[in-house]
Motif scaffolding. Structure first.
Motif: not given
Length: 272
Positions: A191-203
């Motif tokens: 499952p993918l994280t729903e954290n919207k504060n992560l760096n946008k560069e993370l794939g």
């Protein structure tokens, strides 16, 4: 002042035990929600409680009525909003077992060997800039994740770990799950994280590694195919570009502590 002294002088052993248990329960609850969205929600609830009491004292009847009804309906909403945190808390309670382990020296040797193979494989993949995602099950079962991939039941070796993630091979796209000192499955979906504060560069690979660590107590290890950096996710937190010595020491500390933790309340570890 006399009432406080009277209470203190009448405190017995059972009262101390009672207070200690409650304090410990609140402490563990705080550690479970610390640095999660639940922490901010708790702060919001405290503000609402203070506002409700203040509106009552100031006789602001309309505001007080709205706040009281909001709190009443909010109890049901909290069960929905706090669902991930409640699940984590219940899983934590459920992981406590009455088990006494033996053959600790053999288990520690097994752990050392497995960690060595995993770490060497990660850094070989890192040098080649080959993307990888390895999930190490600890106490929360990941059988639902294992069933999404191809069952292997293979011995942990650096050669096999590396070979699985070679591009354009059948199992390279997905995660490996390690359980009971074996490579249980490969090509697993997370499952993918729903954290919207992560760096946008993370794939997707890193978001999947963080996502599964939010829903269980597993350890996720990722290799970036863009820069070869090795990252680790634990309890929903991401640690990027970690060194070989750091990850080896951390895995050894966590997994051996679980294996050697003897007592009445014994927890199952990775290498059972």
């Amino acid at each position: 002042m006399w009432d406080i002294r009277d209470i203190i002088t009448n405190i017995g052993i059972l009262d101390i035990i009672d207070i200690t248990i409650v304090a410990y329960a609140f402490y563990k609850l705080y550690t479970l929600i610390k640095e999660t969205r639940a922490e901010q929600l708790v702060k919001g609830i405290i503000v609402l409680l203070v506002a409700t009491k203040a509106s009552e004292l100031l006789q602001l009847h309309v505001i007080n009525w709205i706040l009281i009804n909001t709190m009443t309906v909010g109890l049901i909403a909290l069960l929905i909003v706090f669902q991930p945190e409640l699940r984590r808390a219940l899983e934590y309670i459920g992981r406590t077992k009455f088990i006494i382990r033996s053959n600790t020296d053999f288990e520690n040797e097994n752990i050392d060997k497995s960690i060595e193979e995993i770490v060497e494989a990660l850094y070989s993949l890192s040098r080649q800039k080959i993307g990888a995602l390895i999930v190490i099950e600890r106490e929360t079962g990941l059988n639902d994740i294992i069933q999404t991939g191809t069952i292997l039941e293979a011995k942990i070796t650096r050669q096999l770990l590396i070979n699985i993630f070679i591009p354009n091979t059948p199992l390279h796209d997905g995660a490996i799950v390690i359980k009971d000192s074996k490579i249980k499955a490969a090509g697993c979906f997370l499952p993918l994280t729903e954290n919207k504060n992560l760096n946008k560069e993370l794939g997707t690979r890193h978001r999947a590694g963080i996502g599964i660590s939010e829903k269980s107590d597993c350890i996720s290890l990722m290799v970036s195919e863009e820069n070869g950096y090795i990252s680790m996710a634990k309890n929903g937190k991401l640690y990027r570009n970690i060194t070989k010595e750091y990850i080896k020491d951390l895995l050894t500390k966590i997994l051996k502590q679980e294996s050697e933790n003897k007592g009445i309340f014994k927890k199952g570890g990775l290498f059972k």
